[in-house]
Design a protein around this motif. Structure first.
Motif, short mmCIF file in Angstrom:
data_model
loop_
_atom_site.label_atom_id
_atom_site.label_comp_id
_atom_site.label_asym_id
_atom_site.label_seq_id
_atom_site.Cartn_x
_atom_site.Cartn_y
_atom_site.Cartn_z
N LEU A 165 0.85 -1.18 0.00
CA LEU A 165 0.00 0.00 0.00
C LEU A 165 0.89 1.23 0.00
O LEU A 165 1.80 1.35 0.83
CB LEU A 165 -0.92 0.00 1.22
CG LEU A 165 -2.06 -1.02 1.16
CD1 LEU A 165 -1.58 -2.38 1.66
CD2 LEU A 165 -3.23 -0.55 1.97
N PHE A 166 0.63 2.14 -0.94
CA PHE A 166 1.34 3.40 -1.05
C PHE A 166 0.34 4.48 -0.63
O PHE A 166 -0.54 4.84 -1.40
CB PHE A 166 1.84 3.63 -2.48
CG PHE A 166 2.77 2.55 -2.98
CD1 PHE A 166 4.13 2.63 -2.74
CD2 PHE A 166 2.28 1.46 -3.68
CE1 PHE A 166 4.99 1.64 -3.19
CE2 PHE A 166 3.13 0.47 -4.14
CZ PHE A 166 4.48 0.56 -3.89
N CYS A 167 0.44 4.95 0.61
CA CYS A 167 -0.61 5.76 1.24
C CYS A 167 -0.22 7.23 1.40
O CYS A 167 0.90 7.54 1.80
CB CYS A 167 -0.92 5.23 2.63
SG CYS A 167 -1.42 3.52 2.66
N GLY A 168 -1.20 8.10 1.13
CA GLY A 168 -1.04 9.52 1.41
C GLY A 168 0.19 10.10 0.74
O GLY A 168 0.57 9.72 -0.35
N GLY A 169 0.78 11.07 1.43
CA GLY A 169 1.97 11.74 0.91
C GLY A 169 1.70 13.20 0.63
O GLY A 169 0.64 13.74 0.95
#
Length: 142
Positions: free
Chosen positions: A95-99
């Motif tokens: 999971l590649f979340c927000g940023g």
């Protein structure tokens, strides 16, 4: 243009021989910083980050993927350009979340890679977050 070099330490363990290590270098397809990394199976992911674009700093959509078994590189694009993404592995998913989006505004986007099916999907956080932290407990994210 400056390039970012990645240094890998490969460890091979077999029952017939002792641990063997070897250093090697590689270049990502796009020079950037403030990127995130995660591992799923035999793949290492280098996602997002900041790039220098004509004297302006901008977030990137690029994901460089290194396959440790085949020693091949491929690329994919995030659904939204961002840097300082929180990336983690949960089961067979990354999971590649927000940023941080352009102008340092937080993102609520989640890009999801499923290793067993080699597929991508997206989701949204209920609140845009940057920076953030996540912990996995009993197969759930807290």
């Amino acid at each position: 243009m400056k390039t970012l070099k990645i240094l890998f330490l490969f460890l091979a363990l077999t029952t017939a021989s002792p641990v063997f290590s070897q250093w090697t270098t590689a270049e990502l397809s796009q020079a950037r910083w403030d990127l995130s990394t995660a591992i799923a199976g035999d793949k290492v992911f280098f996602a997002g980050g900041k790039v220098l674009n004509g004297g302006t700093v901008a977030p990137s959509t690029r994901i460089d993927i290194y396959n440790r078994t085949t020693a091949n590189w491929t690329t994919h694009e995030l659904s939204q350009a961002r840097s300082e993404i929180y990336a983690f592995t949960l089961g067979d998913k990354i999971l590649f979340c927000g940023g941080s989006r352009p102008g340092t505004s937080p993102s609520n986007r989640v890009d999801i890679y499923t290793n067993t099916t080699d597929t991508w999907s997206t989701a949204s956080l209920t609140i845009s977050r940057f920076p953030m932290a996540v912990i996995a407990h009993n197969g759930k994210l807290l």
